[in-house]
Design an enzyme around this catalytic site. Structure first.
Site, short mmCIF file in Angstrom:
data_model
loop_
_atom_site.label_atom_id
_atom_site.label_comp_id
_atom_site.label_asym_id
_atom_site.label_seq_id
_atom_site.Cartn_x
_atom_site.Cartn_y
_atom_site.Cartn_z
N GLU A 70 49.21 54.32 27.76
CA GLU A 70 48.39 53.43 26.09
C GLU A 70 47.00 54.24 26.25
OE1 GLU A 70 49.53 52.42 24.33
OE2 GLU A 70 51.89 51.58 25.55
N PRO A 128 59.95 39.79 24.09
CA PRO A 128 60.60 39.41 23.57
C PRO A 128 61.07 40.82 22.61
CG PRO A 128 58.76 38.41 21.94
CD PRO A 128 58.03 39.16 23.20
N SER A 134 60.63 43.78 23.83
CA SER A 134 61.70 44.68 25.18
C SER A 134 63.41 44.61 25.32
CB SER A 134 61.14 44.61 26.78
OG SER A 134 59.79 44.77 26.31
N GLY A 180 58.12 45.79 29.45
CA GLY A 180 57.58 47.67 29.96
C GLY A 180 56.29 47.70 30.75
N ASP A 240 48.19 52.52 50.60
CA ASP A 240 47.04 53.51 51.24
C ASP A 240 45.49 54.09 50.62
OD1 ASP A 240 47.15 55.04 50.01
OD2 ASP A 240 46.97 57.17 51.14
N THR A 250 53.43 45.57 29.88
CA THR A 250 53.46 44.30 29.81
C THR A 250 52.78 44.10 30.96
OG1 THR A 250 55.38 44.53 28.41
CG2 THR A 250 55.18 42.07 29.76
#
Length: 315
Positions: A279, A12, A14, A69, A219, A72
């Site tokens: 992150e 909520p 974002s 984003g 691949d 998430t």
């Protein structure tokens, strides 16, 4: 025959907190596409999106939509990647850079239009990376420049978007120093000083397509980029070369290769913080494995270059 089920897991915060205003319309898109659809708003609780994704996957949901984003999307991937039966995933980009959505051919703009990509019935089995016990879907890296995302406050990301990362990167440039690394990969071993390494699963890194130019989505191989120099002038030169047709990959200060497995360690006992999808992920040593065609993703095939997918047959 039971109806297909979809769960929208949305952040909520974002999209400058506007995505929740369009939630009813987004739900209707997936209902019209044949899914009985419900939604879950993530909370500040640790692993909120990850735990919800795992819960609905174990309940047998057919589709999980990660609306937010890259953070998430990463949480949702981590919630389902180690399961034997994994739902299809879709992405609605609502974050700062949305690298992964870009790689899927889904451009940031209208949340509703991003949701409507489901109606194209186009999907790709995407590679997923594993770093020790964690998973990532776009990029891993180590070294000072990869740590800039840790230092950008959340409110700056919301207000200034990608410019916040650029400003932080400029601030960090004078602090760059080489680190002794041992990097084992399919075709060799690098031992020596380097300022950073990057592992790309897609060609979309920090909003640029040029850093790992020949990446493929499915691949079973990472694009490994090692920057051996810590000289600021040389790094700026490499950045300019990258923007000018990806010429940096041929420079003597760069190792660039494709590999399915990477092992990173620091011989002198120091630790490198490993960045996973923007992150903090863990410290070295780290074993990286590329899981080939591991999660089926909804894509806009018409917006993905043919050179980035090994098999363009629709699933």
């Amino acid at each position: 025959m039971s109806k297909l089920r979809a769960r929208i897991i949305y952040n909520p915060s974002s999209g400058r907190e506007t995505i929740k205003n369009e939630l009813a319309s987004i739900l209707n898109v997936y209902e019209q596409a044949g899914y009985e659809t419900s939604a879950f708003a993530t909370t500040p609780e640790l692993n909120s999106a990850k735990n919800e994704a795992r819960r609905v996957a174990l309940e047998g949901f057919d589709l999980i939509v990660a609306a937010g984003g890259d953070g998430t999307v990463n949480e949702v991937v981590n919630g389902i990647a180690d399961l034997d039966k994994r739902p299809t995933m879709a992405v609605i980009p609502a974050g700062t850079t949305n690298d992964y959505a870009h790689a899927l051919g889904i451009s940031k703009g209208s949340f509703l239009e991003s949701a409507k990509v489901i109606n194209k019935h186009q999907m790709v089995k995407m590679d997923i990376g594993q770093a020790n016990q964690k998973y990532f879907m776009n990029i891993a890296g180590g070294g000072l420049l990869t740590e800039l995302t840790y230092g950008v406050p959340a409110d700056m990301k919301t207000i200034f978007g990608y410019l916040a990362y650029v400003a932080k990167g400029v601030e960090l440039l004078p602090q760059i120093k080489p680190i002794n690394m041992r990097i084992e990969y399919d075709e060799g071993i690098f031992e020596g000083k380097a300022s950073m390494f990057l592992l790309g699963l897609t060609n979309s890194i920090a909003g640029f397509d040029q850093l790992v130019p020949n990446s493929l989505l499915d691949d079973g191989k990472f694009s490994l980029l090692i920057i051996k120099t810590a000289n600021v002038a040389q790094i700026l030169k490499l950045a300019a070369m990258a923007l000018n047709g990806s010429k940096h990959v041929n420079d003597n200060n760069v190792i660039y290769t494709r590999t399915s497995h990477v092992k990173i360690s620091v011989p002198d006992g120091e630790n490198i913080k490993i960045n996973l999808d923007g992150e903090y992920g863990s410290d070295t040593p780290v074993d990286f494995i590329d899981h080939k065609q591991h999660i089926k993703m909804v894509v806009d095939m018409d917006s993905i270059k043919s050179t980035h997918i090994t098999d363009r047959k629709l699933i």
